[in-house]
Motif scaffolding. Structure first.
Motif, mmCIF file in Angstrom:
data_model
loop_
_atom_site.group_PDB
_atom_site.id
_atom_site.type_symbol
_atom_site.label_atom_id
_atom_site.label_comp_id
_atom_site.label_asym_id
_atom_site.label_seq_id
_atom_site.Cartn_x
_atom_site.Cartn_y
_atom_site.Cartn_z
ATOM 1 N N LEU A 48 0.822 -1.203 0.000
ATOM 2 C CA LEU A 48 0.000 0.000 0.000
ATOM 3 C C LEU A 48 0.862 1.262 0.000
ATOM 4 C CD1 LEU A 48 -3.097 -0.207 0.132
ATOM 5 C CD2 LEU A 48 -2.945 0.676 2.467
ATOM 6 N N LEU A 49 1.899 1.281 0.864
ATOM 7 C CA LEU A 49 2.770 2.451 0.973
ATOM 8 C C LEU A 49 3.538 2.676 -0.333
ATOM 9 C CD1 LEU A 49 4.135 2.101 4.629
ATOM 10 C CD2 LEU A 49 2.452 3.729 3.769
ATOM 11 N N SER A 54 4.546 5.915 -5.031
ATOM 12 C CA SER A 54 4.811 6.043 -6.472
ATOM 13 C C SER A 54 3.718 6.845 -7.161
ATOM 14 C CB SER A 54 4.965 4.672 -7.145
ATOM 15 O OG SER A 54 4.677 3.637 -6.269
ATOM 16 N N ALA A 55 2.468 6.659 -6.701
ATOM 17 C CA ALA A 55 1.370 7.418 -7.307
ATOM 18 C C ALA A 55 1.588 8.916 -7.120
ATOM 19 C CB ALA A 55 0.038 6.991 -6.687
ATOM 20 N N VAL A 56 1.958 9.318 -5.878
ATOM 21 C CA VAL A 56 2.169 10.739 -5.604
ATOM 22 C C VAL A 56 3.291 11.288 -6.490
ATOM 23 C CG1 VAL A 56 2.958 12.393 -3.870
ATOM 24 C CG2 VAL A 56 1.258 10.654 -3.269
ATOM 25 N N ARG A 57 4.373 10.473 -6.624
ATOM 26 C CA ARG A 57 5.517 10.949 -7.404
ATOM 27 C C ARG A 57 5.205 10.990 -8.901
ATOM 28 N NH1 ARG A 57 11.064 9.802 -4.462
ATOM 29 N NH2 ARG A 57 10.275 10.032 -2.334
ATOM 30 N N SER A 70 6.584 9.207 2.544
ATOM 31 C CA SER A 70 7.916 9.628 2.976
ATOM 32 C C SER A 70 7.880 11.079 3.454
ATOM 33 C CB SER A 70 8.916 9.455 1.842
ATOM 34 O OG SER A 70 8.526 10.264 0.745
ATOM 35 N N ALA A 71 7.071 11.920 2.784
ATOM 36 C CA ALA A 71 6.953 13.316 3.214
ATOM 37 C C ALA A 71 6.306 13.397 4.591
ATOM 38 C CB ALA A 71 6.131 14.103 2.198
ATOM 39 N N ILE A 72 5.271 12.557 4.810
ATOM 40 C CA ILE A 72 4.603 12.551 6.115
ATOM 41 C C ILE A 72 5.593 12.129 7.196
ATOM 42 C CG2 ILE A 72 2.801 11.470 7.511
ATOM 43 C CD1 ILE A 72 1.233 11.097 4.842
ATOM 44 N N ALA A 73 6.307 11.029 6.907
ATOM 45 C CA ALA A 73 7.272 10.521 7.885
ATOM 46 C C ALA A 73 8.307 11.594 8.204
ATOM 47 C CB ALA A 73 7.943 9.251 7.355
ATOM 48 N N THR A 246 -1.891 19.805 5.284
ATOM 49 C CA THR A 246 -2.217 18.387 5.141
ATOM 50 C C THR A 246 -1.218 17.488 5.872
ATOM 51 O OG1 THR A 246 -3.072 19.010 2.998
ATOM 52 C CG2 THR A 246 -2.956 16.669 3.450
ATOM 53 N N LEU A 247 0.031 17.912 5.928
ATOM 54 C CA LEU A 247 1.021 17.103 6.655
ATOM 55 C C LEU A 247 0.663 17.016 8.141
ATOM 56 C CD1 LEU A 247 4.350 18.248 4.990
ATOM 57 C CD2 LEU A 247 3.374 15.931 4.965
ATOM 58 N N LEU A 248 0.242 18.122 8.732
ATOM 59 C CA LEU A 248 -0.188 18.136 10.138
ATOM 60 C C LEU A 248 -1.402 17.217 10.326
ATOM 61 C CD1 LEU A 248 -0.102 19.189 13.027
ATOM 62 C CD2 LEU A 248 -1.383 21.208 12.283
ATOM 63 N N LEU A 249 -2.316 17.306 9.353
ATOM 64 C CA LEU A 249 -3.511 16.470 9.399
ATOM 65 C C LEU A 249 -3.127 14.987 9.431
ATOM 66 C CD1 LEU A 249 -6.555 16.708 9.414
ATOM 67 C CD2 LEU A 249 -6.528 16.855 6.936
ATOM 68 N N PHE A 250 -2.188 14.626 8.568
ATOM 69 C CA PHE A 250 -1.785 13.222 8.529
ATOM 70 C C PHE A 250 -1.054 12.810 9.804
ATOM 71 C CE2 PHE A 250 -2.926 12.941 4.061
ATOM 72 C CZ PHE A 250 -3.399 11.648 4.007
ATOM 73 N N ARG A 251 -0.252 13.732 10.372
ATOM 74 C CA ARG A 251 0.425 13.381 11.631
ATOM 75 C C ARG A 251 -0.614 13.113 12.721
ATOM 76 N NH1 ARG A 251 3.858 17.661 10.114
ATOM 77 N NH2 ARG A 251 3.048 19.073 11.706
ATOM 78 N N ALA A 252 -1.653 13.936 12.764
ATOM 79 C CA ALA A 252 -2.708 13.736 13.769
ATOM 80 C C ALA A 252 -3.419 12.393 13.550
ATOM 81 C CB ALA A 252 -3.710 14.881 13.720
#
Lengths: 282, 274
Positions: A48-49, A54-57, A70-73, A246-252
């Motif tokens: 899944l990851l 790859s889809a995002v890239r 990877s950006a979220i991490a 969105t990055l903050l959202l994903f961290r939450a």
């Protein structure tokens, strides 16, 4: 069950299933069982990851729409303290509400299962209240409890309450008639019948409800924080959404998921301790 | 398994049962389960009650054990009301199914009566030697720490028997305790029960629909008629004791069982039904 999982895998690869009796030792069989239980879901996660990344890239999606894993991490660095504070706030509200809601539910379930008149008087109301969306009560809870964690705790407790109540009543009443006659023959008091027979009989159903309530408690806490809080992961998601961070959202979201998983595992460990007698097969 | 400690021997025969006009109706009197029964069973006797399914034999047994209330009449055991005897742990009841608590080991299941304070005649702590004896009598010493699900059906039935024997009741009421067992285990358990009974001197009332089992075990066979139940025949069994599987070759055994089987078939005849 472990054997069944392993056999299914073997039959997929074309090899004949190994009879359990031929397995060399219990220890190795169990560790192989654990591995075969963990590997497939882990593989799904990895796949899944990879697809996501790859889809995002490939599609060159902007971060505000969908950041890559990877950006979220990477975005966690430097944010741990802030995230921990909000995580703690959400965990405290959710766990408090969970304990209060389930505690009241089990006590009331015991009373309703033992006293027919109480059950007759209350059960229709309990069913009616169960259908009431707790979120609709939130403004009222805020008026009563102010802008503290208590309206959130109360909402969480209410969400946990009804499923556990219903399961608890069913569990406490599920002792079969012959066992009750056995206890009568032995001159057991009502309290002894409850303690020695009804509680152990109800335990599997109670744990089923306690596991379901983990998810409900988090829903209660997060939604409660949307409405009335300056702290917690629910509050954080609202802030993140307002700023389109969105990055903050994903961290939450990751933090909520971690709470849910750890919490669920704790309840499951308690369950397998309480029901250890069920694991000893023939 | 066949050798029991001396301590289990009880010289005095106890458990005389007096059933006086006991009847049972269910609902608003529309279902008559049991017509009035009068019965006197001597102390230390072994009585079998046979009859077709639904004839009220279980109902009668449960009323004798004060597990079920009679609609009318009363039961005296050694001159005292059955209710007092039950509360005083003088009645042991073995159900059709073993009714073991699956979360308790064999030992903990057998000790269940001592977790009940109102009638715990002895403190649990002092019951150790008695527990060892009872487990030995039913041949479960090595399985004391197993859970019920780890035992065969025959072993589960023996746990249920041990749980009834542990508090030394004067009356042992058994409701088809071996019904779920295969034929071989069943006759083994039956002879085993005779062994225990002869050493204890308690009364046994044994409900079954297995005619050969009844004749093999009992001093007296009571035949019940279909609902509403009542006792139709009272047959003494004067076969010599101790009994064994050899007893089944005795001419009297054959004639008694043949007679009873014929009787049962007569019940099936619609022209005969009441």
């Amino acid at each position: 069950m472990e054997t069944a999982v392993r056999d299914r895998q073997r039959s997929r690869t074309g090899a004949p299933p190994i009879p359990a009796a031929q397995s060399p030792r219990r220890g190795s069989r169990r560790s192989r069982g654990l591995a075969s239980a963990l590997v497939p879901p882990a593989a799904v996660l990895v796949v899944l990851l990879v697809v996501w990344e790859s889809a995002v890239r490939l599609l060159d999606l902007p971060t505000y729409l969908l950041p890559s894993p990877s950006a979220i991490a990477g975005s966690f660095s430097g944010e741990w303290g802030e995230l921990a504070r909000h995580t703690r706030a959400t965990a405290v509200s959710a766990v408090l509400g969970y304990l209060i809601g389930n505690g009241f539910a089990l006590v009331l379930a015991a009373v309703m299962a033992e006293f027919r008149s109480v059950e007759n008087a209350l059960y229709p109301w309990m069913l009616a209240l169960r259908s009431l969306p707790v979120v609709a009560l939130a403004p009222l809870l805020i008026i009563w409890f102010g802008f503290t964690i208590w309206p959130i705790v109360a909402a969480t407790a209410l969400i946990c309450f009804f499923p556990t109540l219903v399961n608890g009543i069913q569990g406490f009443k599920s002792t079969d008639e012959t066992t009750l006659q056995l206890m009568r023959g032995l001159n057991a008091s009502r309290g002894e019948v409850f303690r020695l027979v009804k509680v152990p009989t109800a335990t599997p159903m109670i744990f089923a409800a306690l596991k379901i309530s983990v998810a409900s408690a988090l829903v209660g806490a997060v939604v409660g924080e949307w409405i009335s809080s300056k702290e917690g992961l629910g509050y954080l998601t609202i802030v993140a959404s307002n700023y389109v961070d969105t990055l903050l959202l994903f961290r939450a979201i990751v933090a909520v998921a971690v709470i849910a998983i750890v919490w669920f595992l704790v309840v499951q460990a308690l369950e397998s301790w309480a029901l250890r007698w069920q694991r000893t097969g023939r | 398994m066949s050798v029991a400690p001396e301590e289990l021997a009880r010289p005095v025969r106890v458990g005389a049962i007096d059933v006086r006009g006991v009847s049972k109706v269910y609902g608003n009197g529309d279902v008559r389960a049991l017509d009035p029964v009068d019965l006197t069973l001597e102390a230390g006797g072994f009585t079998a009650i046979v009859g077709p399914s639904g004839c009220g034999k279980t109902t009668l047994l449960k009323i004798i054990g004060d597990i079920l209330a009679a609609s009318d009449g009363d039961v005296l055991i050694d001159g005292e009301p059955a209710g007092a005897c039950r509360r005083d742990r003088r009645i042991g009841y073995v159900f059709q199914t073993p009714v073991l608590l699956p979360w308790r080991t064999v030992r903990e299941n057998v000790l269940l009566p001592y977790d009940i304070s109102r009638s715990g005649r002895r403190k649990r702590a002092t019951i150790g030697p008695r527990l060892d004896e009872v487990l030995d009598v039913v041949g479960l010493t090595e399985f004391a720490d197993k859970l019920p699900t780890q035992l065969s059906g025959g072993m589960q039935a023996r746990v249920a028997l041990a749980r009834a024997l542990i508090y030394e009741p004067s009356v042992l009421l058994m409701d088809e305790p071996f019904a779920a067992l295969d034929e071989l285990t069943r006759s083994k358990m039956a002879l085993h029960l005779l062994d225990v009974w002869q050493r204890l001197g308690t009364s046994v009332v044994f409900v079954t629909h297995h005619i050969e089992e009844a004749v093999l075990l009992a001093d007296r066979v009571l035949v019940m008629s279909p609902r509403p139940g009542r006792i139709r025949r009272d047959i003494p069994v004067d076969l010599p004791r101790p009994r064994s599987l050899e007893t089944r070759r005795h001419p009297l055994f054959r004639s008694l069982t043949d007679d009873l089987v014929a009787d049962f078939h007569r019940d099936d005849d619609p022209s005969h039904s009441v």
